[in-house]
Design a protein around this motif. Structure first.
Motif, PDB file in Angstrom:
ATOM      1  N   ASN A  22       0.835  -1.208   0.000  1.00 43.92           N
ATOM      2  CA  ASN A  22       0.000   0.000   0.000  1.00 43.92           C
ATOM      3  C   ASN A  22       0.867   1.255   0.000  1.00 43.92           C
ATOM      4  O   ASN A  22       2.033   1.227   0.374  1.00 43.92           O
ATOM      5  CB  ASN A  22      -0.895   0.036   1.245  1.00 43.92           C
ATOM      6  CG  ASN A  22      -1.570  -1.283   1.544  1.00 43.92           C
ATOM      7  OD1 ASN A  22      -0.908  -2.254   1.852  1.00 43.92           O
ATOM      8  ND2 ASN A  22      -2.879  -1.307   1.463  1.00 43.92           N
ATOM      9  N   ASP A  23       0.257   2.368  -0.381  1.00 42.15           N
ATOM     10  CA  ASP A  23       0.907   3.666  -0.199  1.00 42.15           C
ATOM     11  C   ASP A  23       0.881   3.981   1.295  1.00 42.15           C
ATOM     12  O   ASP A  23      -0.186   4.195   1.875  1.00 42.15           O
ATOM     13  CB  ASP A  23       0.155   4.751  -0.970  1.00 42.15           C
ATOM     14  CG  ASP A  23       0.647   4.893  -2.396  1.00 42.15           C
ATOM     15  OD1 ASP A  23       1.257   3.934  -2.903  1.00 42.15           O
ATOM     16  OD2 ASP A  23       0.419   5.956  -3.012  1.00 42.15           O
ATOM     17  N   THR A  62      -1.785   6.515   5.728  1.00 46.41           N
ATOM     18  CA  THR A  62      -2.213   6.221   4.361  1.00 46.41           C
ATOM     19  C   THR A  62      -3.089   7.395   3.924  1.00 46.41           C
ATOM     20  O   THR A  62      -3.517   8.196   4.766  1.00 46.41           O
ATOM     21  CB  THR A  62      -3.003   4.900   4.267  1.00 46.41           C
ATOM     22  OG1 THR A  62      -4.289   5.087   4.876  1.00 46.41           O
ATOM     23  CG2 THR A  62      -2.262   3.756   4.958  1.00 46.41           C
ATOM     24  N   PRO A  63      -3.370   7.531   2.635  1.00 46.91           N
ATOM     25  CA  PRO A  63      -4.160   8.687   2.189  1.00 46.91           C
ATOM     26  C   PRO A  63      -5.521   8.822   2.866  1.00 46.91           C
ATOM     27  O   PRO A  63      -6.038   9.926   2.999  1.00 46.91           O
ATOM     28  CB  PRO A  63      -4.321   8.431   0.685  1.00 46.91           C
ATOM     29  CG  PRO A  63      -3.138   7.605   0.314  1.00 46.91           C
ATOM     30  CD  PRO A  63      -2.890   6.718   1.499  1.00 46.91           C
ATOM     31  N   MET A  71      -3.403  -3.803   8.854  1.00 48.67           N
ATOM     32  CA  MET A  71      -3.473  -3.482   7.429  1.00 48.67           C
ATOM     33  C   MET A  71      -3.614  -4.747   6.580  1.00 48.67           C
ATOM     34  O   MET A  71      -4.287  -4.736   5.546  1.00 48.67           O
ATOM     35  CB  MET A  71      -2.245  -2.692   7.002  1.00 48.67           C
ATOM     36  CG  MET A  71      -2.259  -1.234   7.428  1.00 48.67           C
ATOM     37  SD  MET A  71      -3.665  -0.290   6.773  1.00 48.67           S
ATOM     38  CE  MET A  71      -3.353  -0.368   5.008  1.00 48.67           C
ATOM     39  N   GLN A  72      -2.995  -5.819   7.005  1.00 45.96           N
ATOM     40  CA  GLN A  72      -3.143  -7.083   6.276  1.00 45.96           C
ATOM     41  C   GLN A  72      -4.615  -7.507   6.235  1.00 45.96           C
ATOM     42  O   GLN A  72      -5.113  -7.950   5.193  1.00 45.96           O
ATOM     43  CB  GLN A  72      -2.308  -8.185   6.944  1.00 45.96           C
ATOM     44  CG  GLN A  72      -0.819  -8.102   6.648  1.00 45.96           C
ATOM     45  CD  GLN A  72      -0.057  -9.256   7.295  1.00 45.96           C
ATOM     46  OE1 GLN A  72      -0.500  -9.828   8.299  1.00 45.96           O
ATOM     47  NE2 GLN A  72       1.084  -9.595   6.729  1.00 45.96           N
ATOM     48  N   GLU A  73      -5.297  -7.357   7.382  1.00 42.76           N
ATOM     49  CA  GLU A  73      -6.721  -7.709   7.434  1.00 42.76           C
ATOM     50  C   GLU A  73      -7.546  -6.793   6.540  1.00 42.76           C
ATOM     51  O   GLU A  73      -8.459  -7.251   5.835  1.00 42.76           O
ATOM     52  CB  GLU A  73      -7.229  -7.644   8.878  1.00 42.76           C
ATOM     53  CG  GLU A  73      -6.683  -8.722   9.793  1.00 42.76           C
ATOM     54  CD  GLU A  73      -7.056 -10.115   9.322  1.00 42.76           C
ATOM     55  OE1 GLU A  73      -8.205 -10.308   8.855  1.00 42.76           O
ATOM     56  OE2 GLU A  73      -6.211 -11.016   9.396  1.00 42.76           O
ATOM     57  N   LEU A  74      -7.248  -5.510   6.548  1.00 47.16           N
ATOM     58  CA  LEU A  74      -7.982  -4.579   5.688  1.00 47.16           C
ATOM     59  C   LEU A  74      -7.758  -4.907   4.216  1.00 47.16           C
ATOM     60  O   LEU A  74      -8.677  -4.835   3.398  1.00 47.16           O
ATOM     61  CB  LEU A  74      -7.549  -3.138   5.972  1.00 47.16           C
ATOM     62  CG  LEU A  74      -7.883  -2.555   7.350  1.00 47.16           C
ATOM     63  CD1 LEU A  74      -7.465  -1.094   7.412  1.00 47.16           C
ATOM     64  CD2 LEU A  74      -9.368  -2.687   7.669  1.00 47.16           C
ATOM     65  N   SER A 110     -11.375   1.158  -0.906  1.00 45.49           N
ATOM     66  CA  SER A 110     -11.271   2.613  -1.036  1.00 45.49           C
ATOM     67  C   SER A 110     -10.203   3.185  -0.116  1.00 45.49           C
ATOM     68  O   SER A 110      -9.638   4.248  -0.388  1.00 45.49           O
ATOM     69  CB  SER A 110     -12.620   3.274  -0.732  1.00 45.49           C
ATOM     70  OG  SER A 110     -13.021   3.005   0.602  1.00 45.49           O
ATOM     71  N   ILE A 111      -9.900   2.461   0.958  1.00 46.49           N
ATOM     72  CA  ILE A 111      -8.848   2.887   1.887  1.00 46.49           C
ATOM     73  C   ILE A 111      -7.515   2.263   1.506  1.00 46.49           C
ATOM     74  O   ILE A 111      -6.500   2.952   1.381  1.00 46.49           O
ATOM     75  CB  ILE A 111      -9.219   2.495   3.336  1.00 46.49           C
ATOM     76  CG1 ILE A 111     -10.433   3.296   3.801  1.00 46.49           C
ATOM     77  CG2 ILE A 111      -8.039   2.710   4.281  1.00 46.49           C
ATOM     78  CD1 ILE A 111     -10.959   2.883   5.150  1.00 46.49           C
TER      79      ILE A 111
END
Length: 770
Positions: free
Chosen positions: A636-637, A657-658, A695-698, A706-707
């Motif tokens: 991810n960014d 993250t953004p 973050m892995q789960e997301l 979208s995230i």
């Protein structure tokens, strides 16, 4: 003869004394009745109790997170209560339930006399079913040494008023829906589902007797923890039912032949998901509803336990579950590593000062101290062992342990805090205040302030860039001793101290170089750093000392998260948002969190923001947080910053993250206890993994695309050009020969002109010495 008897001076004195005693007792009762000791619910208020509805806490998608209630109307009705359950309760708790008016006067007088005259705090007793309902419904307050008497009399008044309003069936129904059972379970329906995986109306006689039996002592007769003891108590209940004619001898005997067979379900409505968040919401709503702008139409205050409100929050229930799973998975492993590294040298075992100071904070210690016991007597009492359940990550254990044993057990645990914000509007999407609310009530998101370590450094670098320092400015990594600061010498992790090596700002921040952070702040000026930190959202006072560049200031997790939102919100810090609106039970709007009328201030330039994001991206890609890529495989960014405090007391990680800013913290509740080594305690090892797992789960859940798939903006050409330089360089031969260090007098003169960071100390303008 009788007349002569009453003329006796001793008889007169005793009579007057008895009369005085009666007047005191009557006056004392009257003072409670009229509300001198606190308001006693009126009959009108009590009549609303039956109609009370649970207040619901809803997430951003209106999914139920939890409830606040005294009487949950979704619970069982009287028709759902099997006769053996009711008979068991009456036979065991209140055999005259159908005869009295709510109060057993004989028992109440016993409590009064034993407590007042004999100072026997264990007198207890006197509780009818209605009295217990009064206590469950309105709780008890601390009135000091008179507490038990005041509360008992207050409850007796409430109980009698309840009996005037409600039928016996109503009282039984309300009692069963509010009474606490084992394992922090409230209400018979919840207890039935938890222990036997069946609804209340399906309970068998032995099962009903087991649950009623546990009411005498929820922990001691917990059928999950102490099955044999629970079964003995169950048999007592069955014997009582036989004694008072609710069962025949044969029915009682047959029921006692069966063994307790649990079908335990690990679910508790009063615990559940996001317990720290729910407690925080409760405090916010209670405070809000005291405001005169949010009164009921009749002018009274709303009650979150009875008025059936709907509280719409910003939390994302699914994201919260992922966050809790990530925290639990990592903390269980880290705790084991932490304990193994200390071994027998653990400070919670060997440091007497830590143990003594925590011991004196215990309520039990203070109670014994109030009895004028000596220190030795108190210690003797606290070393008595008893059977207790202790929290463990894998599975709780039941052991023989003293109060001191339990204290040492809980002192060893690392705790954690985490919050994830939507940087655009400040919405709190995930919130973890600690590792387990049942055992650790202190909220590390809203209540705690800890040293933030290197997570403060971005504020220093942001101030530097904003005040004209070029991104490709180089500073030597070598250590410098500041003589006017008691020979303070900031040092780098890993012993980095090459006298010829210079780092760019990007390299220095991404690798968290301490020596350069102090030099950068010295260059820009400490006042400018503090001023900008406050504008970015840091509300805590920041002491004007050079060590703040290394994060020695104690800050709250929420204010740190707020400050970091500015890096992805157009340089504007976003205030954390918890509640969007509150409605009454009929759907009428009570409160709505409206957007601010004025646009938030941009506290630094777009140029500075883009530069800082590039610096913190480098932290993830080649700096102190490369585990994000290497271990957790996150593509991810992401930008971020790790943080580790003095003596490895606290570990931090900020993940940007953004669309989401996440802050995680790990440390011991006792700030004197740190990690045994930097390898274990550094933020990259202690706090970062929670973000990594989260973050892995997301990433696995498409609903969060979208995230997780959001991209940072492309930096302006000016920013890219200004960052186009070598990350590090070494001094050449001629620079060493001709461009070495200035001599002290020349250096001091130059720094005086610039207003160095030490000039403020103790109100004097002191000189810098490098």
């Amino acid at each position: 003869m009788l007349k002569k008897f009453f003329k006796n001076k001793w008889v007169k004195r005793i009579s007057y004394l008895f009369l005085f005693f009666i007047i005191v007792v009557a006056g004392f009762y009257a003072s409670i009745y009229v509300g001198f000791w606190g308001e006693v619910p009126t009959k009108k208020e009590l009549s609303d109790l039956k109609q009370s509805q649970a207040t619901q806490i809803l997430d951003k998608d209106e999914q139920l997170i939890g409830k606040f209630y005294v009487f949950d109307r979704q619970s069982v009705t009287y028709n759902d209560l099997p006769k053996p359950l009711i008979d068991a309760l009456v036979a065991t708790e209140d055999v005259r339930f159908y005869e009295h008016d709510g109060v057993d006067n004989q028992s109440l007088l016993r409590v009064f006399f034993k407590t007042i005259l004999l100072s026997d705090e264990s007198s207890g007793g006197g509780s009818t079913i209605t009295l217990q309902l009064a206590k469950n419904s309105f709780g008890r307050k601390d009135y000091g040494s008179l507490g038990i008497v005041v509360n008992k009399i207050r409850e007796s008044i409430v109980a009698q008023r309840m009996e005037d309003i409600y039928s016996k069936k109503d009282i039984l129904t309300m009692y069963f829906n509010t009474v606490p059972f084992s394992d922090n379970t409230y209400g018979i329906e919840s207890a039935s589902l938890k222990f036997f995986n069946k609804h209340t109306k399906e309970l068998s006689l032995p099962e009903a007797a087991t649950l009623v039996g546990s009411l005498k002592a929820n922990h001691s007769y917990n059928p999950r923890l102490f099955p044999e003891r629970s079964q003995l108590r169950r048999d007592v209940v069955l014997q009582q039912m036989v004694k008072y004619g609710y069962l025949s001898e044969k029915e009682g005997s047959d029921a006692m032949q069966s063994k307790i067979e649990l079908d335990y379900q690990y679910y508790a409505p009063n615990q559940g998901v996001a317990p720290y968040f729910r407690e925080n919401i409760k405090k916010k709503v209670e405070k809000l509803l005291k405001d005169k702008d949010y009164l009921k139409p009749d002018g009274s205050n709303y009650n979150i336990y009875r008025d059936g409100l709907k509280i719409y929050t910003t939390l994302d229930l699914t994201m919260q579950k992922y966050a809790e799973e990530a925290m639990q998975k990592h903390m269980a492993k880290l705790q084991q590593t932490y304990e193994d590294a200390y071994g027998n040298r653990a400070p919670w075992l060997t440091n007497k000062k830590i143990l003594e100071s925590n011991l004196k904070k215990l309520k039990r210690y203070q109670q014994l101290q109030a009895q004028d016991l000596s220190e030795a007597q108190i210690k003797d009492s606290l070393t008595v062992k008893k059977e207790v359940e202790l929290f463990e990550w894998n599975e709780n254990k039941v052991v023989q342990a003293s109060t001191i044993d339990s204290l040492q057990h809980y002192l060893k645990f690392l705790n954690s805090g985490m919050v994830a914000l939507d940087p655009e509007n400040g919405a709190v999407r995930a919130y973890i205040g600690g590792i387990d609310y049942r055992y650790f009530k202190y909220d590390h998101v809203s209540q705690s302030k800890r040293q933030v370590g290197s997570t403060f450094k971005p504020f220093v670098y942001t101030a530097a860039i904003e005040n004209g320092m070029e991104p490709c400015t180089y500073f030597p990594v070598k250590e410098v001793t500041y003589t006017d600061m008691d020979d303070w010498t900031p040092k780098n992790a890993g012993g980095l101290n090459d006298p010829d090596l210079n780092y760019s700002l990007e390299k220095a921040l991404s690798n968290s170089v301490n020596t350069i952070a102090v030099k950068v702040m010295n260059e820009v000026g400490i006042e400018k750093v503090i001023d900008l930190a406050h504008k970015m959202g840091i509300e805590s006072e920041i002491e004007e000392v050079p060590s703040i560049a290394l994060g020695t200031e104690n800050l709250g997790l929420l204010e740190l998260a707020k400050a970091y939102t500015s890096f992805v919100n157009e340089s504007k810090p976003t205030t954390p948002l918890f509640i969007t609106k509150i409605e009454d039970k009929n759907g009428n709007l009570i409160f709505e969190n409206e957007p601010e009328e004025e646009e938030p201030e941009q506290v630094y330039s777009d140029y500075t923001r883009q530069v800082m994001l590039e610096f913190m991206k480098a932290t993830i890609n080649e700096g102190t947080a490369t585990r994000i890529r290497n271990i957790y495989g996150l593509s991810n960014d992401i930008a971020g910053k790790t943080g580790t405090t003095q003596d490895n007391k606290d570990g931090w990680f900020v993940g940007i993250t953004p669309k989401l800013v996440t802050v995680t913290w790990v440390g011991n509740d006792d700030q004197r206890i740190g990690f045994s080594s930097t390898g274990i305690g550094q933020g990259a090892n202690s706090a970062l993994p929670i973000f990594g797992e989260f973050m892995q789960e997301l990433n696995r859940d498409e609903d969060f695309n979208s995230i997780t798939q959001a991209k940072f903006e492309t930096p302006d050409d000016e920013v890219l050009n200004d960052l186009d330089c070598e990350l590090s360089k070494e001094d050449g031969f001629f620079k060493k020969l001709f461009g070495g260090e200035k001599d002290k007098k020349e250096f001091k003169k130059e720094k005086k002109k610039k207003g160095g960071i030490f000039s403020f100390l103790k109100g004097k303008k002191e000189e810098d010495d490098e």
